[in-house]
Design an enzyme around this catalytic site. Sequence first.
Site, PDB file in Angstrom:
ATOM      1  N   TYR A 122      46.721  32.369  27.995  1.00 50.87           N
ATOM      2  CA  TYR A 122      46.189  33.379  28.922  1.00 50.87           C
ATOM      3  C   TYR A 122      44.931  34.040  28.342  1.00 50.87           C
ATOM      4  O   TYR A 122      43.892  34.107  29.011  1.00 50.87           O
ATOM      5  CB  TYR A 122      47.268  34.427  29.207  1.00 50.87           C
TER       6      TYR A 122
ATOM      7  N   LYS B 273      41.081  33.613  29.841  1.00 52.86           N
ATOM      8  CA  LYS B 273      40.303  34.737  30.377  1.00 52.86           C
ATOM      9  C   LYS B 273      38.996  34.907  29.594  1.00 52.86           C
ATOM     10  O   LYS B 273      37.974  35.297  30.167  1.00 52.86           O
ATOM     11  CB  LYS B 273      41.130  36.018  30.388  1.00 52.86           C
TER      12      LYS B 273
ATOM     13  N   ILE C 299      48.200  45.963  35.944  1.00 53.32           N
ATOM     14  CA  ILE C 299      48.280  46.244  37.378  1.00 53.32           C
ATOM     15  C   ILE C 299      49.673  45.832  37.859  1.00 53.32           C
ATOM     16  O   ILE C 299      50.165  44.744  37.494  1.00 53.32           O
ATOM     17  CB  ILE C 299      47.195  45.440  38.155  1.00 53.32           C
TER      18      ILE C 299
HETATM   19  P1  NAD Z   1      50.585  37.443  41.031  1.00 53.21           P
HETATM   20  O1  NAD Z   1      51.508  36.543  40.285  1.00 53.21           O
HETATM   21  O2  NAD Z   1      51.122  38.629  41.744  1.00 53.21           O
HETATM   22  O3  NAD Z   1      49.727  36.600  42.093  1.00 53.21           O
HETATM   23  C1  NAD Z   1      49.084  35.409  41.710  1.00 53.21           C
HETATM   24  C2  NAD Z   1      48.931  34.530  42.928  1.00 53.21           C
HETATM   25  O4  NAD Z   1      48.302  33.307  42.494  1.00 53.21           O
HETATM   26  C3  NAD Z   1      50.289  34.138  43.545  1.00 53.21           C
HETATM   27  O5  NAD Z   1      50.248  34.318  44.947  1.00 53.21           O
HETATM   28  C4  NAD Z   1      50.452  32.685  43.152  1.00 53.21           C
HETATM   29  O6  NAD Z   1      51.225  31.922  44.073  1.00 53.21           O
HETATM   30  C5  NAD Z   1      49.005  32.221  43.097  1.00 53.21           C
HETATM   31  N1  NAD Z   1      48.822  31.000  42.291  1.00 53.21           N
HETATM   32  C6  NAD Z   1      49.406  30.694  41.109  1.00 53.21           C
HETATM   33  N2  NAD Z   1      49.026  29.462  40.712  1.00 53.21           N
HETATM   34  C7  NAD Z   1      48.177  28.986  41.665  1.00 53.21           C
HETATM   35  C8  NAD Z   1      47.460  27.772  41.829  1.00 53.21           C
HETATM   36  N3  NAD Z   1      47.551  26.765  40.931  1.00 53.21           N
HETATM   37  N4  NAD Z   1      46.681  27.616  42.926  1.00 53.21           N
HETATM   38  C9  NAD Z   1      46.605  28.611  43.861  1.00 53.21           C
HETATM   39  N5  NAD Z   1      47.280  29.772  43.763  1.00 53.21           N
HETATM   40  C10 NAD Z   1      48.057  29.960  42.677  1.00 53.21           C
HETATM   41  O7  NAD Z   1      49.479  37.873  39.943  1.00 53.21           O
HETATM   42  P2  NAD Z   1      48.402  39.046  39.949  1.00 53.21           P
HETATM   43  O8  NAD Z   1      48.819  40.041  38.957  1.00 53.21           O
HETATM   44  O9  NAD Z   1      48.073  39.454  41.326  1.00 53.21           O
HETATM   45  O10 NAD Z   1      47.174  38.265  39.300  1.00 53.21           O
HETATM   46  C11 NAD Z   1      46.001  37.923  40.013  1.00 53.21           C
HETATM   47  C12 NAD Z   1      44.891  37.703  39.013  1.00 53.21           C
HETATM   48  O11 NAD Z   1      44.651  38.916  38.305  1.00 53.21           O
HETATM   49  C13 NAD Z   1      45.211  36.636  37.963  1.00 53.21           C
HETATM   50  O12 NAD Z   1      44.053  35.875  37.690  1.00 53.21           O
HETATM   51  C14 NAD Z   1      45.593  37.465  36.757  1.00 53.21           C
HETATM   52  O13 NAD Z   1      45.374  36.787  35.550  1.00 53.21           O
HETATM   53  C15 NAD Z   1      44.663  38.658  36.916  1.00 53.21           C
HETATM   54  N6  NAD Z   1      45.105  39.832  36.170  1.00 53.21           N
HETATM   55  C16 NAD Z   1      46.270  40.482  36.496  1.00 53.21           C
HETATM   56  C17 NAD Z   1      46.646  41.595  35.749  1.00 53.21           C
HETATM   57  C18 NAD Z   1      47.904  42.376  36.050  1.00 53.21           C
HETATM   58  O14 NAD Z   1      48.261  43.267  35.265  1.00 53.21           O
HETATM   59  N7  NAD Z   1      48.606  42.099  37.135  1.00 53.21           N
HETATM   60  C19 NAD Z   1      45.856  42.025  34.683  1.00 53.21           C
HETATM   61  C20 NAD Z   1      44.689  41.340  34.384  1.00 53.21           C
HETATM   62  C21 NAD Z   1      44.323  40.245  35.139  1.00 53.21           C
END
Ligand code: NAD
Length: 259
Positions: A158, A162, A191
């Site tokens: 991860y 990133k 988040i």
């Molecule tokens: P989440 O798990 O709630 O949602 C992720 C979505 O991506 C899901 O709907 C999933 O089905 C979809 N997905 C997974 N693999 C996929 C693929 N191969 N093709 C298409 N869709 C796919 O996660 P989130 O927290 O909403 O994360 C969204 C983005 O934000 C990610 O890139 C994550 O790394 C980034 N992020 C999240 C946080 C956090 O704290 N939640 C922090 C930093 C970065």
Amino acid sequence: MRLSGKVAIVTGGAKGIGRAIAERYLAEGASVMIADIDAAAGEKAVEDLAEVGTVAFTATDVSDAAAVARLVAACEERFSRIDILVNNAGIVHKADFLELDEADFDRVLRVNLKGAFLCGQAVARHMVESVKRGGTPGTIVNMSSVNAVFALPDQVGYSVSKGGVNQLTKTMALSLAPFGIRVNAIGPGSIMTDLLAAVASDKGAEARILSRTPLGRIGDPSEIASVATFLASDDASYVTGQTIYADGGRLGLNYTVPV
Ligand code: NAD
């Protein structure tokens, strides 16, 4: 209505941050194509968001080049254009470096980094052709993380992915600047989504997160959607190649604590 008349693709838009971005873009006047590997969640999101604006769904694995080509074709067919791409789809895998399986490392890199490359390249080619025909330049937003900057030892793939997204953002921004196409990234802190729950489910996880979050709370997906709206709008017309951190102040702290 800062995105009035625009057409946006939001990958990983069925849930979490992507869904919040899709909803906000619809409220700002854009039409949205949600692309997600989870078809059931994608259809549900379309059902829920239909009252906000014009929204469609294409089942897509962002790490599969053929599926990405089908996504771009589906968006073209449905909306006749693509103005905004949000490369948001992402996954996480928790394992210490010495125990990490090669397959898990590959899987995370394939979705988080290669997925952003594949979608970015396919949509950028489309945007460049549009500019050459006299169209308005589009814009791309990649989803990074604070983990691009500070590494977590139990989230190796991860953190690496990133870091790669930040550098991909800069290379895309440089390549696409001659066409007026802007490319930026967002680096969220913690988040409240399923992804966070997957890595911070143990007792004490919340206290550890809060201990390194100066604003003293976990963020809401809508707080990332607002940054994604700014970056996709003309308000950010002179911003490209940047990663904007929306992290409750975490990167202001000069230490790391495992999740
Ligand atoms: P989440 O798990 O709630 O949602 C992720 C979505 O991506 C899901 O709907 C999933 O089905 C979809 N997905 C997974 N693999 C996929 C693929 N191969 N093709 C298409 N869709 C796919 O996660 P989130 O927290 O909403 O994360 C969204 C983005 O934000 C990610 O890139 C994550 O790394 C980034 N992020 C999240 C946080 C956090 O704290 N939640 C922090 C930093 C970065």
